[in-house]
Design an enzyme around this catalytic site. Structure first.
Site, PDB file in Angstrom:
ATOM      1  N   THR A 165       5.223   2.128   6.015  1.00 35.54           N
ATOM      2  CA  THR A 165       3.805   1.820   6.217  1.00 35.54           C
ATOM      3  C   THR A 165       3.204   2.879   7.142  1.00 35.54           C
ATOM      4  O   THR A 165       3.840   3.274   8.135  1.00 35.54           O
ATOM      5  CB  THR A 165       3.523   0.423   6.815  1.00 35.54           C
ATOM      6  OG1 THR A 165       2.184   0.411   7.333  1.00 35.54           O
ATOM      7  CG2 THR A 165       4.446   0.045   7.949  1.00 35.54           C
ATOM      8  N   ASP A 195       0.931   2.261   9.034  1.00 35.39           N
ATOM      9  CA  ASP A 195       0.521   1.561  10.256  1.00 35.39           C
ATOM     10  C   ASP A 195       1.608   1.566  11.335  1.00 35.39           C
ATOM     11  O   ASP A 195       1.322   1.262  12.489  1.00 35.39           O
ATOM     12  CB  ASP A 195       0.149   0.103   9.937  1.00 35.39           C
ATOM     13  CG  ASP A 195      -1.133   0.000   9.129  1.00 35.39           C
ATOM     14  OD1 ASP A 195      -1.795   1.036   8.924  1.00 35.39           O
ATOM     15  OD2 ASP A 195      -1.472  -1.114   8.695  1.00 35.39           O
ATOM     16  N   GLY A 202      -5.169   0.420  10.472  1.00 35.78           N
ATOM     17  CA  GLY A 202      -4.415  -0.321  11.478  1.00 35.78           C
ATOM     18  C   GLY A 202      -4.926  -1.743  11.469  1.00 35.78           C
ATOM     19  O   GLY A 202      -5.867  -2.074  12.177  1.00 35.78           O
ATOM     20  N   ARG A 203      -4.322  -2.529  10.593  1.00 34.73           N
ATOM     21  CA  ARG A 203      -4.779  -3.916  10.378  1.00 34.73           C
ATOM     22  C   ARG A 203      -4.606  -4.754  11.627  1.00 34.73           C
ATOM     23  O   ARG A 203      -5.533  -5.377  12.112  1.00 34.73           O
ATOM     24  CB  ARG A 203      -3.902  -4.542   9.301  1.00 34.73           C
ATOM     25  CG  ARG A 203      -4.543  -4.750   8.008  1.00 34.73           C
ATOM     26  CD  ARG A 203      -3.665  -5.545   7.086  1.00 34.73           C
ATOM     27  NE  ARG A 203      -4.353  -6.750   6.680  1.00 34.73           N
ATOM     28  CZ  ARG A 203      -5.432  -6.772   5.931  1.00 34.73           C
ATOM     29  NH1 ARG A 203      -5.974  -5.668   5.491  1.00 34.73           N
ATOM     30  NH2 ARG A 203      -6.008  -7.905   5.598  1.00 34.73           N
ATOM     31  N   LYS A 226      -0.801  -6.943  -4.368  1.00 35.54           N
ATOM     32  CA  LYS A 226      -0.937  -8.369  -4.693  1.00 35.54           C
ATOM     33  C   LYS A 226      -0.047  -8.605  -5.887  1.00 35.54           C
ATOM     34  O   LYS A 226       0.209  -7.682  -6.653  1.00 35.54           O
ATOM     35  CB  LYS A 226      -2.373  -8.702  -5.080  1.00 35.54           C
ATOM     36  CG  LYS A 226      -3.287  -8.914  -3.919  1.00 35.54           C
ATOM     37  CD  LYS A 226      -4.604  -9.467  -4.398  1.00 35.54           C
ATOM     38  CE  LYS A 226      -5.493  -9.755  -3.208  1.00 35.54           C
ATOM     39  NZ  LYS A 226      -6.803 -10.234  -3.612  1.00 35.54           N
ATOM     40  N   GLY A 266       0.835  -1.204   0.000  1.00 33.09           N
ATOM     41  CA  GLY A 266       0.000   0.000   0.000  1.00 33.09           C
ATOM     42  C   GLY A 266       0.866   1.249   0.000  1.00 33.09           C
ATOM     43  O   GLY A 266       1.927   1.261   0.630  1.00 33.09           O
ATOM     44  N   ARG A 311       2.602 -11.728  -8.261  1.00 34.00           N
ATOM     45  CA  ARG A 311       2.952 -13.114  -8.576  1.00 34.00           C
ATOM     46  C   ARG A 311       4.137 -13.637  -7.768  1.00 34.00           C
ATOM     47  O   ARG A 311       4.663 -14.689  -8.080  1.00 34.00           O
ATOM     48  CB  ARG A 311       3.231 -13.224 -10.079  1.00 34.00           C
ATOM     49  CG  ARG A 311       1.953 -13.166 -10.899  1.00 34.00           C
ATOM     50  CD  ARG A 311       2.227 -12.958 -12.350  1.00 34.00           C
ATOM     51  NE  ARG A 311       2.531 -11.556 -12.640  1.00 34.00           N
ATOM     52  CZ  ARG A 311       2.878 -11.106 -13.839  1.00 34.00           C
ATOM     53  NH1 ARG A 311       2.988 -11.931 -14.853  1.00 34.00           N
ATOM     54  NH2 ARG A 311       3.118  -9.813 -14.037  1.00 34.00           N
ATOM     55  N   ASP A 363       5.944  -5.223   5.769  1.00 36.95           N
ATOM     56  CA  ASP A 363       6.434  -6.580   6.030  1.00 36.95           C
ATOM     57  C   ASP A 363       6.284  -7.515   4.832  1.00 36.95           C
ATOM     58  O   ASP A 363       7.188  -8.306   4.547  1.00 36.95           O
ATOM     59  CB  ASP A 363       5.768  -7.172   7.294  1.00 36.95           C
ATOM     60  CG  ASP A 363       4.248  -7.114   7.254  1.00 36.95           C
ATOM     61  OD1 ASP A 363       3.686  -6.402   6.402  1.00 36.95           O
ATOM     62  OD2 ASP A 363       3.618  -7.791   8.092  1.00 36.95           O
ATOM     63  N   GLY A 364       5.181  -7.412   4.089  1.00 36.13           N
ATOM     64  CA  GLY A 364       4.965  -8.300   2.941  1.00 36.13           C
ATOM     65  C   GLY A 364       6.003  -8.071   1.846  1.00 36.13           C
ATOM     66  O   GLY A 364       6.656  -9.012   1.359  1.00 36.13           O
ATOM     67  N   ASP A 417       3.893  -0.534  11.917  1.00 39.41           N
ATOM     68  CA  ASP A 417       3.933  -1.817  12.632  1.00 39.41           C
ATOM     69  C   ASP A 417       5.150  -2.677  12.302  1.00 39.41           C
ATOM     70  O   ASP A 417       5.151  -3.870  12.589  1.00 39.41           O
ATOM     71  CB  ASP A 417       2.630  -2.604  12.385  1.00 39.41           C
ATOM     72  CG  ASP A 417       2.386  -2.898  10.919  1.00 39.41           C
ATOM     73  OD1 ASP A 417       3.215  -2.487  10.077  1.00 39.41           O
ATOM     74  OD2 ASP A 417       1.363  -3.536  10.607  1.00 39.41           O
TER      75      ASP A 417
HETATM   76  O1  F6P Z   1      -0.794   0.006   4.635  1.00 34.26           O
HETATM   77  C1  F6P Z   1      -1.548  -0.850   5.431  1.00 34.26           C
HETATM   78  C2  F6P Z   1      -2.963  -0.452   5.373  1.00 34.26           C
HETATM   79  O2  F6P Z   1      -2.963   0.892   5.615  1.00 34.26           O
HETATM   80  C3  F6P Z   1      -3.863  -1.174   6.366  1.00 34.26           C
HETATM   81  O3  F6P Z   1      -4.035  -0.518   7.576  1.00 34.26           O
HETATM   82  C4  F6P Z   1      -5.136  -1.311   5.591  1.00 34.26           C
HETATM   83  O4  F6P Z   1      -5.885  -2.417   6.034  1.00 34.26           O
HETATM   84  C5  F6P Z   1      -4.636  -1.490   4.215  1.00 34.26           C
HETATM   85  O5  F6P Z   1      -3.488  -0.712   4.115  1.00 34.26           O
HETATM   86  C6  F6P Z   1      -5.621  -1.172   3.140  1.00 34.26           C
HETATM   87  O6  F6P Z   1      -4.973  -1.254   1.912  1.00 34.26           O
HETATM   88  P1  F6P Z   1      -5.686  -1.363   0.485  1.00 34.26           P
HETATM   89  O7  F6P Z   1      -6.968  -0.629   0.523  1.00 34.26           O
HETATM   90  O8  F6P Z   1      -4.690  -0.773  -0.445  1.00 34.26           O
HETATM   91  O9  F6P Z   1      -5.896  -2.818   0.244  1.00 34.26           O
END
Ligand code: F6P
Length: 370
Positions: free
Chosen positions: A137, A139, A182-183, A75, A11, A77, A115-116, A141
């Site tokens: 990020t 977040d 904030g996931r 997302k 993101g 490959r 992290d991803g 985190d």
């Molecule tokens: O960057 C992480 C984040 O801000 C999360 O808190 C949130 O769930 C996610 O991005 C949403 O991302 P997108 O709408 O791009 O899938």
């Protein structure tokens, strides 16, 4: 090291472009190397590759610009999620990307991500590609860095939203709920809640009870405050429930969270009889211009990442520690995330100033009204 590849993944976050600018200015200006921007995260290394050389002219005016001029994907490959939650990184994608890196003459990569994305970067490292990660990020985190760039800008936006909600809440005697991103962690929620004077802060690290939330609202009313402000992280959940998703994601970590704010609104109205409204701040937290600190941090991270790669550092992430920029092993940085400690100083401060975290075991504050 003659040519550096530059990737932005996951993101977006404010100040990605400021890092790109610093990498190009330091790489080209200080070390005389070429910088190749790889478009749309690592996806630009597959099929008909999408890359472009970045020169100091290309990065003019980028400091205040939101988003990323290279594009990003969350997302792709390079990662697959199995139904049982197992994460697989297909070798075929890495082999193809590495062939293309060789063909393009790219000797090492600087990867800006959470992290991803940094886990993918670490995998490239295992295949022998020199990699330096930069922690991004909103977040905040990522483990092993005091701050990620983008977080403080998101915090400013959430705090301003709370300030604005305060005045309308007070005018209408309403409960106003702000749902922030904030996931897995409540860094934006707890920082903005403290800065914006929220009465209730709900974070993923402390499962909440709706009874405790309503108790706080009633207590405030008893003491003459007919409005209340709640900030809730999208990943917060009740002690009795699960996180709320907008999409059916199964084990896919990119499933979209959301809806906890609207749930709270309905429950609070039903239980307290008070009018409540919910505002989902969403991607306003991610878009637009970075604040001064994020520009400065991004510039420091970008310049340091180039220096590391040129010095021969491999498989590291640049990080902020106290007020110094340091490196930490990439493999360690992606091992776990940094969460808000439920017994830590921030939570303690919140409780000291009378904020409810909604915990069922929180001392029920039958306070003396001031
Ligand atoms: O960057 C992480 C984040 O801000 C999360 O808190 C949130 O769930 C996610 O991005 C949403 O991302 P997108 O709408 O791009 O899938």
């Amino acid at each position: 090291m003659k040519t550096i590849g530059l990737v932005t993944g996951g993101g977006d976050a404010p100040a990605l472009n400021a890092v790109i600018r610093a990498v190009v200015k330091t790489g080209v200006g200080e070390y005389g190397v070429r910088v190749i921007g790889i478009e749309d995260s690592f996806e630009g290394l597959l099929g008909e590759t999408r890359t472009r050389e970045l020169t100091p002219v290309d990065v003019r005016g980028l400091l205040p610009r939101g988003g990323t001029i290279l594009g990003t994907r969350n997302k792709g490959r390079f990662v697959q999620y199995k139904p049982d939650g197992e994460v697989v990184m297909p070798e075929s994608s890495f082999r193809e990307a590495i062939q293309n890196l060789e063909r393009l003459g790219i000797d090492g990569m600087i990867v800006l991500g959470g992290d991803g994305t940094l886990a993918i970067a670490a995998e490239f490292g295992k295949y022998g590609i020199p990699v330096v990660g930069v922690p991004k990020t909103i977040d905040n985190d990522l483990a092993h860095t005091d701050l990620t760039f983008g977080f403080l800008t998101a915090l400013d936006i959430a705090t301003e939203a709370l300030d604005r909600l305060h005045t309308t809440a007070e005018s209408h005697d309403r409960v106003m709920i702000l749902e922030v991103m904030g996931r897995h962690t409540g860094w934006i929620a707890i920082h903005s809640g403290l800065a914006g004077g929220a009465d209730v802060i709900l974070i993923p690290e402390i499962p909440f009870s709706i009874d405790a939330v309503c108790h706080k609202i009633r207590e405030r009313e008893r003491c003459g405050s007919d409005f209340s402000i709640i900030v809730v992280a999208e990943g917060a959940r009740e002690t009795t429930g699960e996180q709320r998703y907008l999409t059916q994601g199964g084990s896919d970590v990119s499933a979209r969270l959301g809806g906890i704010g609207y749930y709270l609104r309905d429950e609070i109205e039903a239980r307290t009889g008070k009018e409540a409204r919910c505002v989902v701040l969403g991607h306003l937290q991610r878009g637009g211009s970075p604040n001064a600190f994020d520009r400065m941090l991004a510039t420091s991270f970008g310049a340091y990442a180039v220096r590391c790669l040129m010095q021969g550092d491999r498989d590291v992430m640049v990080a902020l520690h106290a007020s110094d920029i340091i490196t930490v092993p990439l493999a360690e940085a992606i091992l776990g995330i940094k969460t808000v400690p439920p017994a830590g100083g921030l939570v303690r401060t919140a409780r000291d100033v009378g904020v409810s975290l909604g915990a069922p075991d929180e001392p029920q504050m039958d306070v003396e009204c001031e």
